[in-house]
Design an enzyme around this catalytic site. Sequence first.
Site, PDB file in Angstrom:
ATOM      1  N   ARG A  73      -1.971  -5.529   6.184  1.00  0.00           N
ATOM      2  CA  ARG A  73      -2.561  -6.785   5.716  1.00  0.00           C
ATOM      3  C   ARG A  73      -3.474  -7.365   6.795  1.00  0.00           C
ATOM      4  NH1 ARG A  73       0.687 -10.316   5.940  1.00  0.00           N
ATOM      5  NH2 ARG A  73       2.556  -9.158   6.508  1.00  0.00           N
ATOM      6  N   TYR A 201      -5.360  -1.474   0.792  1.00  0.00           N
ATOM      7  CA  TYR A 201      -3.993  -1.504   1.339  1.00  0.00           C
ATOM      8  C   TYR A 201      -3.061  -2.412   0.520  1.00  0.00           C
ATOM      9  CZ  TYR A 201       0.081  -2.579   3.943  1.00  0.00           C
ATOM     10  OH  TYR A 201       1.392  -2.770   4.247  1.00  0.00           O
ATOM     11  N   LYS A 210       2.162  -9.904  -2.808  1.00  0.00           N
ATOM     12  CA  LYS A 210       2.106 -11.095  -1.963  1.00  0.00           C
ATOM     13  C   LYS A 210       1.120 -12.130  -2.514  1.00  0.00           C
ATOM     14  CE  LYS A 210       5.167  -9.838   0.981  1.00  0.00           C
ATOM     15  NZ  LYS A 210       5.162  -8.537   1.506  1.00  0.00           N
ATOM     16  N   HIS A 230       9.817 -14.892   0.326  1.00  0.00           N
ATOM     17  CA  HIS A 230       9.713 -13.536   0.884  1.00  0.00           C
ATOM     18  C   HIS A 230      11.134 -13.060   1.201  1.00  0.00           C
ATOM     19  CE1 HIS A 230       7.665 -10.847   4.189  1.00  0.00           C
ATOM     20  NE2 HIS A 230       7.906 -10.178   3.089  1.00  0.00           N
ATOM     21  N   SER A 252       7.824  -9.560   7.785  1.00  0.00           N
ATOM     22  CA  SER A 252       7.399  -8.198   7.475  1.00  0.00           C
ATOM     23  C   SER A 252       7.879  -7.234   8.554  1.00  0.00           C
ATOM     24  CB  SER A 252       5.876  -8.143   7.376  1.00  0.00           C
ATOM     25  OG  SER A 252       5.436  -9.021   6.372  1.00  0.00           O
ATOM     26  N   CYS A 254      10.856  -6.420   9.415  1.00  0.00           N
ATOM     27  CA  CYS A 254      12.012  -6.903  10.190  1.00  0.00           C
ATOM     28  C   CYS A 254      13.334  -6.625   9.499  1.00  0.00           C
ATOM     29  CB  CYS A 254      11.869  -8.385  10.487  1.00  0.00           C
ATOM     30  SG  CYS A 254      10.546  -8.732  11.655  1.00  0.00           S
ATOM     31  N   ASP A 277      11.928  -7.575  -1.371  1.00  0.00           N
ATOM     32  CA  ASP A 277      10.790  -8.249  -0.748  1.00  0.00           C
ATOM     33  C   ASP A 277      10.530  -9.669  -1.256  1.00  0.00           C
ATOM     34  OD1 ASP A 277       8.740  -7.778   1.292  1.00  0.00           O
ATOM     35  OD2 ASP A 277       7.270  -7.875  -0.315  1.00  0.00           O
ATOM     36  N   ARG A 374       3.833   3.843   4.555  1.00  0.00           N
ATOM     37  CA  ARG A 374       4.785   3.344   3.557  1.00  0.00           C
ATOM     38  C   ARG A 374       5.022   4.346   2.439  1.00  0.00           C
ATOM     39  NH1 ARG A 374       6.083  -2.597   3.671  1.00  0.00           N
ATOM     40  NH2 ARG A 374       5.205  -3.227   5.659  1.00  0.00           N
TER      41      ARG A 374
END
Length: 589
Positions: A73, A201, A210, A230, A252, A254, A277, A374
Amino acid sequence: MATQLEKWVKQQAELLQPEKIYWCDGSEEEARRLIQVGIKEENIEGHPIFQELNQKTFPNCYYHKSHHTDVARTEHLTFVCHPDKETAGPNNNWMHPDEAKKKMAELSRGCMKGRTMYVLPYMMGHPDSPYAKACIQLTDVSYVAVSMRIMTRMSKKIVDKIGNTDNFVKGIHSVGDFNPDRRYIMHFPGENLVWSIGSGYGGNALLGKKCFSLRIASCLGLKEGWLAEHMVVMGIEDPKGNVSYITAALPSACGKTNLAMLESALPGYKIWTLGDDIAWMNIGPDGRLWAINPEAGFFGVAPGTSMKSNPNMMRTLQANKFFPTLYTNTGLNTDTNEPWWEGIDGPVPENMLDWQGKKWVAGGQGKAAHPNSRFTTSMYNAPTLSKEVDNPKGVPISAVIFGGRRTHLMPLVVESFNWQHGVFLGARMGSETTAAAIHQVGTLRRDPMAMLPFCGYNMGDYFGHWVNIGKKMKNPPKIFSVNWFRVDEEGKFIWPGFGDNIRVLKWIIDRANNNVAPKETPIGYVPNLKDIETAGLNIPANKLEKLFEVNKQEWGNEVADIKKFFDQFGNRMPKEMWDEYNKLEKELK
Ligand code: GTP
Ligand code: SPV
Ligand code: MN
């Protein structure tokens, strides 16, 4: 007569000028066709959009390489366009909607020339849920169309559901020429519109994620009295078979995906996954907080994922019940045609291409997989999938967790004194930055509720909204903070994390059910060590104590940094947060 939706699509096509317009129906047959289209297409750097992986060992799996400047991002190119700057707040880049529209129209004119424009009808949330939203995204990339099929509930039925109304969330996406100078992710909360150009992306291109489900939805939540967060949504089953549901916000990269499907290190305990998420939370008629996951798939960090760290994700990736699974920017073992990443099980392959398609040498400079590489896979592949996942009402939440990546200071777990203090725990959160966004990795930044990059309006107002939601609930969940990342003098993680995090979750559930008493400290309640199940845990007692240490002197610096952060929000910062701040400052003296 054309419907409003058809008119809107036609209007966009006049600007974007695609060669063809294709309305997706969301079927598996269609996804297979789009993959074949992508296999024959090349991106601007000459990489195929899709590459078939070894269909014996990775059936239904495909590989994708993004543009080398386009791997995470881009927060500095992400804007929230309210009519006034104050509403966007110091936490967002702001542009006036008129100016932003004009800019995007200029950048977008003819950007789909010679390309196909895919029209993607999808739902965020289960179609039967009163909280679900119907959406339409336009995109010029087969990879994005296929990814959206995995991540959302895509179906032509959504077109009928929208009918001749204007009641749908709009997304316009084109990769343009990938030029980072012409890359923007623009949000228009006033008209439920996201407009993104120049990036393929995940978080910049899958606009239901998001962009809509957090930035725009957080604005809807403020207006309508709910929360878009989130957060992981998960159930924890105890040995008696009782399931308690919790949500957990971690920034993000974590640990949300790992937490959402952890394999319990404690016998008799089991985890049930609902989401990894995003959570949408509403107050139910019973005065409790209820959560749904608006998504239908996982877009997870590959590096570090293995049978040791996250066996349930490895099983999910091998399940292949739902077509297809995608791997983006990992390494590629050229002997076996399998994806590879740092931390995966087994020996390091001898012949490998890195995430940019260059020959990779073990022990050399770069990593084979990009740190933010990912996988994209359906949540219906997960062996831990909760049977409540399609329940239109969602699940009732007993505890809300806030966490961050803190190598020092922050205890393993802290319980708030009450809801308002819990909101403060979330608001004062900090975390060391990761590779999920383009910025310097490993520096501490305040990231309240893990929402700093995702709150679509002034965060001062956001904290006020959280305080108000608490006042409206008869039975609010308890609020906790966690930190899996504290290190010892040698810089090694003290807490084993992953499957052992169940030990912390067990205490949290015990507290939510008032089964054990806590210990009071200036920053909140911490466990009495006897209440943390340590059987099978290999940590010396002094290190365990260190995990709960509250050092008043070190906290002094932290408090100064929190004040600096809060000050930015001026008179938008609710009085309740300053009350909590002042109490903490006094306690630490
Ligand atoms: P986003 O998808 O970006 O929102 O990330 P996420 O919050 O889902 O993070 P994820 O679970 O993918 O974990 C990211 C990184 O944190 C991986 O490298 C994991 O190995 C690491 N990680 C996750 N859980 C733990 C833990 O309990 N302890 C430690 N030390 N590392 C962890
Ligand atoms: C994150 O960065 O928090 C993610 C990946 O979950 S993205 O979809 O890019 O936002
Ligand atoms: Mn995320």
